[in-house]
Design an enzyme around this catalytic site. Structure first.
Site, PDB file in Angstrom:
ATOM      1  N   GLU A 505       0.677  -1.060  -0.041  1.00 18.67           N
ATOM      2  CA  GLU A 505      -0.143  -0.043   0.001  1.00 18.67           C
ATOM      3  C   GLU A 505       0.946   1.318   0.207  1.00 18.67           C
ATOM      4  O   GLU A 505       0.786   2.137   0.720  1.00 18.67           O
ATOM      5  CB  GLU A 505      -0.855  -0.258   1.177  1.00 18.67           C
ATOM      6  CG  GLU A 505      -1.863  -1.139   1.411  1.00 18.67           C
ATOM      7  CD  GLU A 505      -2.934  -1.088   2.251  1.00 18.67           C
ATOM      8  OE1 GLU A 505      -2.891  -0.284   3.190  1.00 18.67           O
ATOM      9  OE2 GLU A 505      -3.790  -2.192   2.231  1.00 18.67           O
ATOM     10  N   GLU A 598      -4.478  -8.899   0.998  1.00 25.57           N
ATOM     11  CA  GLU A 598      -5.251  -8.548   2.345  1.00 25.57           C
ATOM     12  C   GLU A 598      -6.690  -8.584   2.187  1.00 25.57           C
ATOM     13  O   GLU A 598      -7.315  -7.733   1.235  1.00 25.57           O
ATOM     14  CB  GLU A 598      -4.822  -7.218   2.930  1.00 25.57           C
ATOM     15  CG  GLU A 598      -3.320  -7.135   3.684  1.00 25.57           C
ATOM     16  CD  GLU A 598      -3.179  -5.832   4.095  1.00 25.57           C
ATOM     17  OE1 GLU A 598      -3.957  -5.055   4.724  1.00 25.57           O
ATOM     18  OE2 GLU A 598      -1.920  -5.213   4.171  1.00 25.57           O
TER      19      GLU A 598
HETATM   20  C1  GAL Z   1      -4.035  -2.274   5.566  1.00 23.33           C
HETATM   21  C2  GAL Z   1      -2.567  -2.349   5.894  1.00 23.33           C
HETATM   22  C3  GAL Z   1      -2.372  -3.202   7.117  1.00 23.33           C
HETATM   23  C4  GAL Z   1      -3.029  -3.162   8.150  1.00 23.33           C
HETATM   24  C5  GAL Z   1      -4.496  -3.129   7.891  1.00 23.33           C
HETATM   25  C6  GAL Z   1      -5.327  -2.864   9.164  1.00 23.33           C
HETATM   26  O1  GAL Z   1      -4.416  -1.093   5.179  1.00 23.33           O
HETATM   27  O2  GAL Z   1      -1.883  -2.848   4.698  1.00 23.33           O
HETATM   28  O3  GAL Z   1      -0.903  -3.158   7.262  1.00 23.33           O
HETATM   29  O4  GAL Z   1      -2.858  -1.753   8.479  1.00 23.33           O
HETATM   30  O5  GAL Z   1      -4.776  -2.256   6.978  1.00 23.33           O
HETATM   31  O6  GAL Z   1      -6.674  -3.469   9.248  1.00 23.33           O
END
Ligand code: GAL
Length: 908
Positions: A505, A598
């Site tokens: 990100e 993710e």
């Molecule tokens: C994402 C990020 C992760 C963590 C997650 C939290 O955007 O890549 O590192 O922060 O959100 O829910």
């Protein structure tokens, strides 16, 4: 100089050998030993000396609870000063810079350093005695309240400050002709190393492993003084980084002619069960002033799966003579073919076969070095439509993200604690780990190799643009190449690693061509180190038409696949909003594999429930909607998420509607310290499927039902101790691998439900609470499949301890994890019990830490007393080093029957 030696493509038969030796490390020279024991340590909260790597910008924005998917911002420019030590540290990077014209020259003068702490004569006897791996913050009290030096984002523990580690080392005069290296596997962060008062080098990024050449600074035959300074800034991470030398430290001894550090690469370009082509690249270094002739002997071995010892020799390549010019490197290529190889297979197969290349160097007939490289034989194909094929078999990614901390043990790496994490994930049905967002301890990759997880290994969370004021962006200009190369060079022989991620990100997603140019630069560096694996970077913002995603081999989406803030319950929120983007990415990149790196960011605290329960299948947590701000709890109905997240149910349905997607990595497998969204007065995350102590949240069963559909079970939630809810609506949900379920309350049916397409739980949302027994009978294909019972328990009467193992090794590292539950007279766990329990360890053991999985518990992890959370607490115990015999663990609490168990400490 590059030599290419092609070996005859002979097929070698197997020669059975007796067990030869155990393999201690992954790809390393044999004369290497740990120096983890007996360090002196002192920490200063702020700097008392004139040592600085570089000038840091003033921190003006200390806000650590910004939403994780906020847009990263431009870096603040600061003028470097010639008072800093950067110029002396940068040459450490030279081995990881491709173009020699860009090497950092060693300054000709000595740096001005006035502290006595680097000197041999300094008396450090009043410092603490510590052993490595060491995380100085984990045993300290948590910061409480507002405006503290380290807030919830970085875990409320005192990671900041300057830490000094000193150790005396003696090298025998017979080694004076050798090269002696110091290998630091991980030091958080900005580590700098002095030997006998002279600055040797350092490495700012805390997650990478590095090597320093101590040779010119050693006084052979005398005591040498090693001094390592760590400078760990606060406002430098979005999670708990830990502080100190938190991984192993080694001394390696080699001859001036030797195999370069991480200088072997074993590739398996073509693999079948009949034969495998093995290509071996070797980097040889001649660090002497004259040409050197060496004989190279290469042998291949099959390893025993349990002991990792050599089982049998499967190939031997004929001896080859090589002449390496003075102060030069030689690159050697070798090839061979193995008949009937045993392939390395990922989970759920239980066959994770590893092999080993033993490289021997001889000079004038004398063996001068043995270098071992473990590897696995497997083929991985990334197919845009079929997903990931390992050895020709499609493997849907059932993955999780994992941060590097080990809960109450902090960042200090411990093999058993990491193995326990992986064992629970394996039972869950997980088959893949994304190392978010930094290189792990190498021992963790050793475990993923041996246990069969697929790994995305990731190096950075930020590039030039910043997420926190003092994160990696500060050193990106000088260190992006060395850090990318060293990360890949160390890990490239691990069969579990299937892809490299160079970023998560990153802000460069937002900067069109300029950002894509940086992405391309990192991509090229990574490809240059390893041309066998795909390179990716995770995207929560970049869209299909933008230049950023074009750069990478794999499309790795964070949350965008299933849509961000697009469901009705999220309509009021500000921030990135997208409809489900899997189809748009597929249209734009029909030949690229798409996966979700993710998903979810679902939030909950184990065994706690908030009413009323959302009707939707996914909702952002807020006060009263899944959230209880006063208790800092998020409801375990497992419907609530971060602002940009989605419940597991929403993710599953999106994945099922887009079968071309290779799978998902859930945010996260285990809870981790820091980033306690949504309650930043807490210490640890809410996103884990498993809590920080290692107890299963209800969500565990939602994933297990999907990932292990053959496992017969049903799981009812919530618990049924709701005295205060008599007569009130108290929804009951069931997670099961079955396709039909009937719920009974005190013997009365509340209805039999059939699984509906794209729904993943059974819900009885209008159950009126009455105490008693809930029972579910689940069916598959019309036949009874599993049952679960939850009942109102009696009062708490007793404590019950249960250890995860009956015996542990007395090596000072092995651990036993002891679960404590509060039970009623009938032996049912009382889910609401919050008893203050005291642990006691007698005999040959020591208490290391306690926890309960409550993100809001700010009692230090080392305390022997702990309140149970939703009925459970954890004690982590180790054996006293070198002591054999019984370890007795006791738990007591006022008014309840205490518990005692015994385990054995055995010779390792
Ligand atoms: C994402 C990020 C992760 C963590 C997650 C939290 O955007 O890549 O590192 O922060 O959100 O829910």
């Amino acid at each position: 100089m590059t030599l290419k030696i092609c070996w005859p493509r002979a097929v070698y038969g197997s020669v059975l050998l007796s067990l030869l030796s155990s393999i201690s490390s992954f790809a390393q020279t044999s004369e290497r030993y740990k120096i983890n024991k007996g360090w002196r340590f002192e920490r200063h909260e702020t700097s008392h000396d004139d040592i600085r790597y570089d000038v840091r910008p003033e921190v003006t924005d200390r806000n650590d609870n910004i939403v994780a998917d906020s847009k990263p911002t431009e870096s603040v420019s600061v003028k470097s000063s010639n008072q800093t030590l950067k110029a002396w540290i940068l040459p450490t990077a030279n081995d990881f810079i491709k173009d020699p014209s860009k090497y950092y020259p060693k300054p000709t003068s000595e740096p001005v350093v006035t502290t006595p702490l680097v000197d041999k004569s300094y008396d450090d006897s009043h410092w603490q005695n510590v052993n490595l791996p060491h995380d100085w913050a984990i045993k300290m009290p948590f910061y409480k309240g507002e405006n503290v030096p380290v807030g919830g984002g970085m875990g409320r523990l005192p990671v900041q400050g300057i830490g000094w580690y000193r150790k005396k080392l003696t090298f025998e005069t017979k080694d004076a002709q050798k090269k002696i290296y110091l290998d630091i596997d991980g030091a958080m962060s900005y580590s700098m190393v002095w030997l006998n008062g002279k600055l040797v080098g350092g490495w700012p990024y805390g997650y990478n492993s590095y090597r320093l050449d101590l040779t010119p600074f050693i006084q052979f035959g005398q005591e040498n003084q090693l001094a390592i300074r760590i400078d760990n800034p606060t406002n430098s991470a979005r999670w708990y980084p830990g502080g100190g030398i938190y991984r192993n430290v080694w001394i390696a001894k080699v001859n001036p002619v030797h195999i370069a550090h991480w200088g072997t690469f074993v590739k398996t370009p073509s693999v079948s069960t009949q034969k495998a082509n093995i290509d071996i690249s070797l980097s040889l270094k001649n660090e002497s002033a004259k040409n050197q002739s060496v004989d190279l002997v290469t042998e291949l071995y099959l390893l025993d799966k349990n002991t990792q010892k050599l089982l049998k020799k499967v190939a031997a390549l004929s001896k080859q003579n090589i002449v390496i010019e003075a102060n030069q490197q030689a690159k050697i290529q070798q090839e061979t073919v193995l008949a009937n190889p045993v392939l390395w297979n990922p989970l759920p197969a239980q066959n994770q076969q590893l092999y080993l290349v033993k490289t021997k160097l001889f000079q004038q007939g004398k063996l001068i070095e043995i270098y071992d490289t473990k590897f696995g034989i497997r083929s991985v194909i990334f197919d845009a439509n079929k997903g990931i094929l390992v050895n020709g078999k499609s493997i849907k990614i059932q993955g999780v993200n994992q941060h590097h901390d080990l809960g109450a043990l902090g960042a200090a790496f411990n093999v058993r604690a990491a193995e326990r994490q992986l064992e629970m994930l394996r039972d869950l049905g997980c088959n893949a780990i994304r190392m978010s967002h930094n290189p792990p301890a190498e021992e963790l990759l050793d475990l993923t190799d041996r246990m069969g997880f697929l790994v995305i290994d990731e190096v950075f969370d930020s590039w030039e643009r910043k997420k926190t004021p003092l994160d990696f962006h500060l050193i990106f200009p000088e260190w992006h190449e060395p850090d990318t190369r060293s990360f890949i060079r160390r890990d490239k022989n691990h069969p579990s690693v299937i892809a490299w991620s160079v970023g998560n990100e990153v802000g460069e997603q937002y900067t069109e061509e300029a950002g894509a140019k940086i992405a391309q630069k990192l991509y090229d560096i990574a490809k240059d180190e390893d041309d066998t694996r795909p390179i990716t970077a995770s995207m929560n913002y970049a869209k299909p038409q933008m230049p950023f995603p074009k750069v990478f081999d794999i499309v790795s989406l964070n949350y965008q696949g299933e849509g961000i803030r697009d469901a009705p319950a999220y309509a009021h929120l500000k921030g990135i909003r997208t409809s489900p983007l899997y189809p748009a990415f597929q249209k734009q990149f029909p030949d690229k594999l798409i996966l979700s790196s993710e998903t979810a960011s679902a939030l909950s605290t184990r065994g706690t429930y908030v009413f009323p329960v959302a009707k939707e299948n996914s909702a952002p947590v807020s006060e009263g909607v899944g959230g209880n701000g006063a208790l800092q709890q998020v409801s375990g109905y497992e419907l609530y998420t971060a602002a940009f997240g989605a419940s597991p149910d929403k993710v599953f349905s999106s994945q099922d509607k887009h079968p071309f997607v290779a799978g998902e990595f859930v945010w996260t497998g285990w809870d981790y310290i820091g980033e306690p969204t949504p309650y930043y007065s807490a210490r640890s995350s809410y996103s884990g499927i498993i809590d920080l102590a290692g107890f299963k949240k209800d969500r565990y069963y939602l994933y297990q039902a999907r990932w292990r559909p053959e496992l017969k079970f049903a799981h009812i939630l919530p618990h049924w101790n709701w005295q205060e809810r008599i007569g009130q609506i108290t929804p009951v949900h069931v997670f099961t691998s079955a396709d039909e379920a009937e719920l009974f309350l005190n013997g009365k049916s509340l209805g039999r439900k059939k699984r509906v397409e794209f729904e993943y739980r059974f819900r009885w949302d209008d159950v009126i609470y009455e105490a008693g027994k809930l029972e579910v009978i689940a069916y598959k294909n019309g036949k009874e499949w599993a049952r679960d019972i939850v009942q109102t328990t009696g009062e708490a009467t007793q404590l019950v301890l249960k250890a995860d193992r009956k015996s542990i090794k007395n090596n000072g590292e092995d651990l036993v994890f002891v679960e404590l539950s509060v039970k009623d007279a009938k032996g049912n766990m009382v889910p609401t019990a919050t008893q203050e329990v005291e642990f006691e360890v007698l005999g040959n053991g020591e208490l290391v830490a306690t926890d309960n999985g409550d993100p809001a518990d700010l009692n230090s992890f080392i305390l022997p007393t702990r309140k149970t959370y939703s009925g459970l607490a954890l004690a982590i115990v180790k054996a006293k080093e070198g002591k054999k015999g019984t370890i007795t663990i006791r738990a007591k609490c006022k008014g309840l029957k205490s518990s005692e168990i015994m385990i054995q400490s055995v010779e390792f």
